[in-house]
Motif scaffolding. Structure first.
Motif, mmCIF file in Angstrom:
data_model
loop_
_atom_site.group_PDB
_atom_site.id
_atom_site.type_symbol
_atom_site.label_atom_id
_atom_site.label_comp_id
_atom_site.label_asym_id
_atom_site.label_seq_id
_atom_site.Cartn_x
_atom_site.Cartn_y
_atom_site.Cartn_z
ATOM 1 N N ALA A 126 1.582 -15.053 -5.162
ATOM 2 C CA ALA A 126 0.193 -14.590 -5.236
ATOM 3 C C ALA A 126 -0.372 -14.326 -3.849
ATOM 4 N N THR A 127 -0.033 -15.178 -2.887
ATOM 5 C CA THR A 127 -0.485 -14.970 -1.507
ATOM 6 C C THR A 127 0.125 -13.700 -0.931
ATOM 7 N N THR A 128 1.400 -13.468 -1.226
ATOM 8 C CA THR A 128 2.050 -12.238 -0.770
ATOM 9 C C THR A 128 1.366 -11.027 -1.360
ATOM 10 N N ARG A 129 1.038 -11.093 -2.627
ATOM 11 C CA ARG A 129 0.362 -9.970 -3.279
ATOM 12 C C ARG A 129 -1.007 -9.718 -2.659
ATOM 13 N N ARG A 130 -1.771 -10.800 -2.410
ATOM 14 C CA ARG A 130 -3.097 -10.632 -1.807
ATOM 15 C C ARG A 130 -2.993 -10.071 -0.393
ATOM 16 N N THR A 131 -1.899 -10.400 0.315
ATOM 17 C CA THR A 131 -1.714 -9.872 1.664
ATOM 18 C C THR A 131 -1.452 -8.374 1.622
ATOM 19 N N VAL A 132 -0.625 -7.937 0.664
ATOM 20 C CA VAL A 132 -0.314 -6.516 0.542
ATOM 21 C C VAL A 132 -1.474 -5.762 -0.088
ATOM 22 N N LEU A 133 -1.963 -6.255 -1.229
ATOM 23 C CA LEU A 133 -3.097 -5.627 -1.908
ATOM 24 C C LEU A 133 -4.358 -6.395 -1.537
ATOM 25 N N ARG A 134 -4.897 -6.078 -0.373
ATOM 26 C CA ARG A 134 -6.055 -6.833 0.110
ATOM 27 C C ARG A 134 -7.236 -6.668 -0.842
ATOM 28 N N PRO A 135 -8.041 -7.705 -1.024
ATOM 29 C CA PRO A 135 -9.225 -7.593 -1.879
ATOM 30 C C PRO A 135 -10.191 -6.547 -1.333
ATOM 31 N N LEU A 136 -10.818 -5.820 -2.243
ATOM 32 C CA LEU A 136 -11.779 -4.788 -1.872
ATOM 33 C C LEU A 136 -13.093 -5.045 -2.594
ATOM 34 N N PRO A 137 -14.217 -4.828 -1.924
ATOM 35 C CA PRO A 137 -15.503 -4.954 -2.619
ATOM 36 C C PRO A 137 -15.586 -3.928 -3.739
ATOM 37 N N PRO A 138 -16.269 -4.240 -4.841
ATOM 38 C CA PRO A 138 -16.380 -3.277 -5.948
ATOM 39 C C PRO A 138 -16.956 -1.935 -5.516
ATOM 40 N N ARG A 139 -17.869 -1.954 -4.538
ATOM 41 C CA ARG A 139 -18.386 -0.708 -3.949
ATOM 42 C C ARG A 139 -17.991 -0.695 -2.482
ATOM 43 N N TRP A 140 -17.184 0.296 -2.128
ATOM 44 C CA TRP A 140 -16.600 0.287 -0.797
ATOM 45 C C TRP A 140 -16.419 1.708 -0.296
ATOM 46 N N ALA A 141 -16.967 1.981 0.886
ATOM 47 C CA ALA A 141 -16.798 3.270 1.552
ATOM 48 C C ALA A 141 -17.289 4.428 0.704
ATOM 49 N N GLY A 160 6.349 -3.624 -6.600
ATOM 50 C CA GLY A 160 6.214 -2.562 -5.616
ATOM 51 C C GLY A 160 5.011 -1.668 -5.790
ATOM 52 N N ASP A 161 4.148 -1.914 -6.770
ATOM 53 C CA ASP A 161 2.946 -1.095 -6.936
ATOM 54 C C ASP A 161 1.924 -1.451 -5.849
ATOM 55 N N PHE A 162 1.165 -0.451 -5.418
ATOM 56 C CA PHE A 162 0.182 -0.705 -4.363
ATOM 57 C C PHE A 162 -0.977 0.269 -4.475
ATOM 58 N N TYR A 163 -2.095 -0.099 -3.875
ATOM 59 C CA TYR A 163 -3.258 0.778 -3.780
ATOM 60 C C TYR A 163 -4.159 0.262 -2.676
ATOM 61 N N ASP A 164 -4.934 1.171 -2.093
ATOM 62 C CA ASP A 164 -5.874 0.765 -1.049
ATOM 63 C C ASP A 164 -6.863 1.899 -0.806
ATOM 64 N N ILE A 165 -8.012 1.537 -0.264
ATOM 65 C CA ILE A 165 -9.046 2.490 0.144
ATOM 66 C C ILE A 165 -9.304 2.279 1.623
ATOM 67 N N GLN A 166 -9.307 3.363 2.380
ATOM 68 C CA GLN A 166 -9.539 3.269 3.813
ATOM 69 C C GLN A 166 -10.654 4.219 4.245
ATOM 70 N N PRO A 167 -11.832 3.683 4.609
ATOM 71 C CA PRO A 167 -12.882 4.545 5.170
ATOM 72 C C PRO A 167 -12.592 4.854 6.627
ATOM 73 N N GLY A 168 -13.214 5.910 7.127
ATOM 74 C CA GLY A 168 -13.012 6.272 8.524
ATOM 75 C C GLY A 168 -13.947 7.392 8.937
ATOM 76 N N PRO A 169 -13.868 7.777 10.179
ATOM 77 C CA PRO A 169 -14.767 8.828 10.684
ATOM 78 C C PRO A 169 -14.509 10.199 10.074
ATOM 79 N N HIS A 170 -13.375 10.385 9.410
ATOM 80 C CA HIS A 170 -13.043 11.677 8.807
ATOM 81 C C HIS A 170 -13.123 11.633 7.284
ATOM 82 N N GLY A 171 -13.830 10.665 6.760
ATOM 83 C CA GLY A 171 -13.967 10.542 5.320
ATOM 84 C C GLY A 171 -13.155 9.370 4.787
ATOM 85 N N THR A 172 -13.325 9.116 3.507
ATOM 86 C CA THR A 172 -12.619 8.020 2.855
ATOM 87 C C THR A 172 -11.303 8.515 2.278
#
Length: 394
Positions: A126-141, A160-172
């Motif tokens: 579970a710790t490994t999963r949380r490290t890879v799939l970091r928690p995200l706020p329900p409303r983010w970027a 091996g499934d993964f997902y993430d959201i990354q905000p930045g200066p060029h959009g989300t």
């Protein structure tokens, strides 16, 4: 994991927060005594009391099992002595009850040790999963999202499934994918890709450059594992890379690396976005180029739904695949208005589990996201690390 947490997870029999695992062996003991005392000498079952510490060993702690072992011996002597001498079970059965109680205590100690080891391994997973799939706020970027991950290996809880959201200066940017294979090797590959996505997704202006960085990272990772002599040097990953341009709120940019095509879900129904003609990450050199970037419309009242092949390849007992669009369309039509991400995730999750009878053969991820009305991509923070304490609903 604290001793209190371990104790709560160890005892499945609880009533209003209290451990009641001692009740079944106690009822068994009382039942055996009453039955022995209220039957004739032809039906002496007091020896069955050896089942009491055995039952306790399966569901209670060591001290409770020991107490039942002693109680079984004392009860055996008391009840057997109440019968005339010619009908008493005798020394042989007394030794059986005593030895049975001792073996039950030993078996209980071994069981608890194995349980603690298993829970520790699950906590590591579970710790490994949380490290890879970091928690995200329900409303983010500037996005509202919901996601659920179901591991085919319910004991390991990693895949091996993964997902993430990354905000930045060029959009989300949004990244969803599935690494070929299972186990820690797949998790390691997913972590490598997500690390590159979080950096390139923030710094690179062009989404095609982000896609190129991901392909290069996959090739480097494969060369590294091959050099180590591992057998997973040919691993690949299907994925979808999505950009939400700030200057085009009614469209998105999509790079599809051989993944399931995203679905746009809205009041007008469910439509499949172009899947593109890209190959999975790691196979770009075979196609002579990278996956193209497609700009596709996404209305303000539409929610984007992305799934891994654990959804589309889920089979029922007859071998039929889960009909995602066919199942989703009427459910969405019954709810007028803008589809809620968590509603979509819950519908798909429940539908898949119902379709396959809870027998998942592959890791399954369902992720839904929509733009927050009137929100800019940067209002929730400039970097994903700011939302690290947020909890993802699953």
């Amino acid at each position: 994991m604290t001793d209190t947490e371990y104790g709560r997870r160890r005892h499945p029999l609880r009533l209003r927060g209290r451990n009641v695992a001692w009740v079944p062996p106690l009822l068994l003991l009382v039942g055996i005594v009453l039955l022995d005392l209220n039957t004739t000498e032809r039906f002496r079952i007091i020896t069955w009391i050896v089942l009491v510490p055995g039952t306790a060993a399966a569901i209670c702690g060591v001290w409770t099992t020991g107490a039942f072992a002693v109680l079984a011996v004392v009860t055996y002597v008391a009840v057997d002595s109440a019968w005339p001498g010619e009908y008493q079970a005798g020394l042989g059965d007394f030794v059986l009850v005593a030895v049975g109680g001792l073996l039950a205590v030993i078996a209980c100690a071994v069981r608890l040790r194995k349980e603690r080891q298993t829970l520790h391994i699950q906590d590591i997973a579970a710790t490994t999963r949380r490290t890879v799939l970091r928690p995200l706020p329900p409303r983010w970027a500037g996005l509202e999202h919901a996601g659920v991950y179901l591991a085919a290996d319910v004991e390991a809880r990693v895949g091996g499934d993964f997902y993430d959201i990354q905000p930045g200066p060029h959009g989300t940017r949004l990244f969803v994918g599935d690494v070929q294979g299972k186990g820690l090797g797949a998790v390691e590959t997913a972590a490598a890709l997500l690390g590159t996505f979080r950096e390139a997704g923030y710094h690179e202006e062009d989404l095609a450059t982000v896609a190129e960085r991901l392909e290069i990272r996959m090739l480097r990772h494969r060369r590294h594992t091959t050099a180590l002599g591992r057998e997973d040097g040919d691993r690949f990953a299907t994925a979808v890379l999505i950009g939400f341009p700030e200057d085009a709120p009614e469209s998105i940019e999509v790079v599809n690396f051989g993944h399931e095509p995203p679905l746009a879900v809205g009041p007008r129904g469910v439509r499949e976005l172009p899947s593109g003609d890209g190959l999975p990450l790691g196979f770009g050199d075979l196609a002579g180029g990278l996956s193209p970037v497609h700009r596709v419309p996404l209305a303000a009242d539409e929610t984007l739904l992305l799934v891994t092949d654990g959804v589309t390849e889920a089979r029922d007992r007859r071998g039929a695949f889960y009909p995602l669009v066919r199942e989703l369309a009427p459910a969405v039509a019954d709810r007028a208005g803008r589809p809620d991400p968590w509603l979509l995730v819950r519908l798909v999750r429940d539908g898949v589990l119902r379709h396959c009878g809870g027998r998942l053969v592959d890791d399954t991820t369902v992720f839904a996201v929509r733009r927050v009305r009137g929100a800019a991509a940067g209002e929730d923070g400039e970097d994903g690390e700011d939302g690290e304490e947020g909890r993802l609903r699953s």
